[in-house]
Write an enzyme that holds these catalytic residues in place. Structure first.
Site, short mmCIF file in Angstrom:
data_model
loop_
_atom_site.label_atom_id
_atom_site.label_comp_id
_atom_site.label_asym_id
_atom_site.label_seq_id
_atom_site.Cartn_x
_atom_site.Cartn_y
_atom_site.Cartn_z
N HIS A 423 0.69 -1.15 0.08
CA HIS A 423 -0.02 -0.07 -0.31
C HIS A 423 0.87 1.17 -0.01
O HIS A 423 0.41 2.42 -0.94
CB HIS A 423 -0.85 -0.12 1.34
CG HIS A 423 -1.77 1.17 1.37
ND1 HIS A 423 -1.26 2.26 2.22
CD2 HIS A 423 -2.89 1.50 0.73
CE1 HIS A 423 -2.44 2.94 1.93
NE2 HIS A 423 -3.40 2.69 1.58
N CYS A 798 -2.93 -1.72 -16.45
CA CYS A 798 -2.95 -0.82 -15.55
C CYS A 798 -2.29 -0.90 -14.24
O CYS A 798 -2.43 -0.16 -13.31
CB CYS A 798 -4.33 -0.19 -15.39
SG CYS A 798 -5.66 -1.37 -14.94
#
Length: 847
Positions: A423, A798
């Site tokens: 993250h 992506c």
């Protein structure tokens, strides 16, 4: 003298058959210098196969070696000549061939002190590096040092110091060949990217004496700043010196006029002019900025060697662009000379390589750049520091979505855990923040507000510097270089765009991200993660209200508060992108990410919701999952709680109408996340089509949109043919696809990934470089099946691999339409895309 000294040692002449793959880079470079008519001393090349044979024990023809000394000064040097200069090699050996007779002759010509210093230097080098004697026995200085060194050699070897120059040369060649073949040397060059069995050539060169009457000395000169790349003459000149031993009257001169002392330019303008002329010639003929090693003998310059100037990334870009602008190399070659990842050094502040570093620990370099700030151990502390105008580094065990506001308030991020796609790493790259994850040996004590790192204690508020390019954490404030987004950077990327290649879009979640994407000339937004918008302080209460709602109607009421904010978000994105495509991913994460889990946070939530703490706790616990990343998230939420996707679709379409009225027509691209079955797409498409019809009627405006799928599960890749029947585009989300294909947590894999890569389990970290054999096969299979069903479907990547040069090359070869990456990786992707296109053209030309 004959061109061929033996069948294996070749005199380097303009027409000699010197081949880099056989004789090494130094031999080939010297031949080019000779072809330019530069004053290079006689030089000989020993091919790699001969060096290998010497290392294996093959004897050398002493008589043939003796012929090398028949001309010249009677002294030679021996230098390594690996195929690639970065591979290094054994240290250069100088003054080979000196003996008692030559020493006496030199003493008469250049003075006894100089002759003694030269002879002593070789005796020490030979004894220590060739004969492998104890170095402590040869640290002789002062009066009689040469006699003591010769006596020490004879005592240890039971024979006088060798007087035959050919024998000296044979022993030096044998020693250097064996040194290259040793285990330590092999490991060192492997660390530099060389194969274990990399070959080595050797170069034997007449010594140009830097001692004697008149101006004598040795030095180096370069013509560009190695840090910035700006044209600048620098280097050193040591008058009356030789090797590591300095003779009488030694003096260091600056090359150019300098207030600090005398310069070579003033002392000998002609010598200085010769060096400038040689540098210009080398740049034009060798097509590179070179560092020239030279010797001056009684005012005459000899060019001993020329090597590619070692330089920083920003200097590399400036030099390549300058060479192309000057017509020395074509623009396409300038593009191919730059490592795409090196552009990251130009986008951000960097630690000045000339500055001292107080290293305290290292971690994984997850996001490039450098920053100095005060330690902030929580997101709240980071926000408070930002409010006071104090730069801070957010330091966490690992970041969670709630830390995003703290990351926005920070100038850098440091975490104890995590990998390149954790993250913290992903968000930091998107924000353009330096980030180091998986830092070894740090310990955070939130109770005492301290950080232990490198055996040292730091308190919250203490200043540190993180270097996200190298993964180093430094104590205090290090000297930083500013970004280098100058006209050289712009020109390079303009050439990259002209070269063509796969399209490059940006992953952009906010207007700030979109502005950066436009600044770096992304061709649109390939991924807008809408969930990041929900963590804003004004929206989080409404989001939590929606989560706690007991019915669909109650959820709609809560979402109605978010609708105008989402609409404004999308309107702003559409306006910034000015008609460029914008791909919006519908809500993806599990709902528990929006809820607190500590006692204090639960109490605050209960108060804001006007609910008993026990009820709030039970609801939070009910939403918890054993494996939330594989649980109620993505399209599963959209089907079980369709009100969320309905609200987002309405916000997108209403923003489309508003933005189209103000500027360029907008055709939004809506992407469904975490799909694994065609029926999921059918269900979501039906509702979105219904919302689109409603908005058209309400706003009395017509618009179109594209619906696509984010392929993140192996099943979606395998069933891409079915899914393509209902989709205008497929975008592979390679972060989750890699995670699910490997069965690895991208947040935890960093704990052992280094061991796996070092032991050859994986060639590379699959979260950093696309696994072309496994995950890549799923991409190829999915693309092939999708295009069989729908030939004109758009295919893209992506995930974070969209900014990785090797992965971009794979996507280009696979015929994908574009890649999408973090905004600050767009320049890297543009250059990598250009290089893929150029390589493809070159390969086609060869075929």
């Amino acid at each position: 003298m004959d061109t061929r000294i033996t069948s294996e040692i070749t005199l380097i002449t303009p027409s000699a058959g010197i081949v880099r793959a056989r004789h090494g880079w130094r031999a080939k470079c010297l031949q080019r210098l000779i072809r330019m008519d530069l004053p290079v001393p006689r030089s000989f090349a020993l091919p790699c196969e001969t060096v290998s044979a010497i290392a294996a024990g093959r004897p050398l023809p002493i008589a043939d070696l003796g012929r090398i000394f028949e001309e010249g000064s009677g002294l030679v040097s021996v230098r390594p000549s690996a195929v690639m200069p970065d591979w290094g090699g054994p240290g250069t050996v100088l003054n080979v061939g000196i003996n008692d007779a030559l020493h006496a002759d030199l003493a008469a010509r250049i003075g006894r002190a100089n002759a003694d210093a030269l002879y002593l230097s070789f005796v020490q080098s030979y004894a220590i590096n060739i004969a492998r004697l104890d170095p402590d026995m040869f640290h002789h200085e002062g009066e009689g040092a040469l006699s003591r060194a010769l006596a020490a050699f004879e005592s240890e070897m039971d024979e006088p110091f060798p007087q035959d120059p050919a024998r000296q040369l044979a022993e030096v060649l044998r020693s250097m060949a064996r040194a290259w073949d040793g285990p330590t040397a092999r490991l060192l060059r492997q660390a530099k990217g060389a194969p274990a069995d990399a070959p080595l050539g050797l170069v034997i060169q007449d010594m140009a004496l830097a001692l004697g009457p008149g101006l004598c000395g040795s030095g180096t000169i370069q013509f560009a700043d190695p840090v910035t790349g700006t044209p600048r003459v620098t280097g050193r000149f040591r008058g009356q010196s030789h090797g590591t031993t300095v003779g009488t009257g030694a003096e260091t001169l600056y090359l150019t006029r300098d207030e600090r002392g005398p310069s070579l330019e003033e002392v000998s303008p002609q010598t200085f002019a010769d060096l400038i002329r040689f540098g210009i010639a080398a740049r034009e003929r060798l097509r590179e900025e070179m560092l020239i090693e030279f010797v001056v003998t009684d005012g005459r310059v000899s060019v001993i060697d020329a090597t590619r100037l070692a330089r920083s990334s920003r200097a590399d870009v400036r030099i390549a662009v300058s060479l192309a602008r000057d017509g020395v190399i074509p623009p396409e070659e300038a593009l191919m000379r730059i490592e795409p990842r090196a552009l990251a050094d130009l986008l951000h502040h960097q630690v000045d390589p000339r500055a001292p570093r107080d290293l305290i620990t290292r971690g994984i370099n997850a996001s490039p750049g450098a920053a100095t700030g005060r330690i902030a151990l929580t997101a709240a502390a980071a926000q408070a520091a930002s409010a006071r105008g104090e730069p801070c580094i957010l330091v966490r065990r690992e970041t969670v979505p709630e830390d995003i506001r703290g990351m926005h308030a920070s100038v850098g991020v440091l975490t104890e855990r995590g990998g390149t796609t954790s993250h913290a790493a992903v968000i930091a790259r998107g924000l353009g923040l330096p980030c180091i994850v998986g830092a070894t040996g740090i310990r955070i004590d939130l109770r005492n507000r301290t950080l232990m790192a490198g055996g040292r204690e730091f308190r919250e508020g203490d200043e540190i510097t993180i270097d996200g390019s190298s993964g180093e954490v430094l104590a205090g404030a290090a000297a930083l270089l500013p970004p280098a987004l100058d006209d050289n950077f712009t020109q390079l990327l303009a050439w990259a765009d002209e070269a063509g290649g796969i399209g490059v879009r940006a992953n952009a979640d906010t207007p700030e991200d979109a502005l950066v994407a436009r600044r770096f000339e992304a061709q649109g937004i390939g991924l807008c993660r809408t969930e990041h918008m929900f963590f804003d302080g004004e929206r989080l209460p409404a989001m939590r209200e929606m989560i706690f709602a007991d019915s669909a109607d109650d959820r709609r009421l809560a979402l109605a508060r978010i609708l105008p904010m989402q609409r404004e978000d999308f309107t702003r994105l559409f306006e910034i992108m000015a008609g460029l495509p914008v791909t919006i991913r519908l809500f993806d994460p599990p709902l528990h990410e929006f809820l607190p889990h500590d006692r204090e946070g639960l109490r605050e939530l209960a108060e804001s919701m006007d609910m008993p703490l026990s009820d709030v706790t039970r609801r939070v616990e009910a939403l918890s999952e054993f494996n939330p990343m594989l649980g109620m998230r993505g399209v599963r939420l959209g089907i079980t709680m369709p009100e969320i996707y309905d609200m987002q679709a309405r916000a997108i379409f209403e923003a489309t109408v508003e933005a189209s009225r103000k500027g360029d027509p907008v055709v939004p691209e809506i992407m469904i996340p975490l799909v694994s079955a065609m029926r999921e797409v059918e269900l979501v498409k039906t509702r979105i089509d219904s919302v689109a019809s409603a908005v058209r009627n309400e706003r009395r405006a017509d618009f179109t949109y594209k619906l696509g799928v984010m392929v993140e599960t192996p099943r979606a890749a395998l069933r891409a043919g079915d899914i393509a029947a209902h989709a205008a585009f497929l975008s592979f989300g390679t972060n989750d696809l890699t995670q699910m294909t490997y069965g690895l947590s991208r947040d935890d894999a960093g704990r052992f990934m280094g061991t796996y890569v070092n032991q050859g389990v994986y060639a590379e970290d699959p979260f950093h470089v696309l696994d072309q054999d496994g995950v890549g096969e799923l991409l190829l299979t999915g693309a092939q099946r999708a295009r069989r069903q729908s030939p004109h479907i758009t295919i893209s990547v992506c995930g974070e691999h969209g900014g990785n040069p090797e992965s971009i090359a794979f996507c280009h070869e696979a015929g994908f339409d574009y890649v999408s990456c973090s905004p600050f990786r767009v320049p890297i992707a543009r250059l990598a895309a250009a290089q893929s296109a150029i390589r493809a053209r070159l390969t086609g030309a060869l075929d």
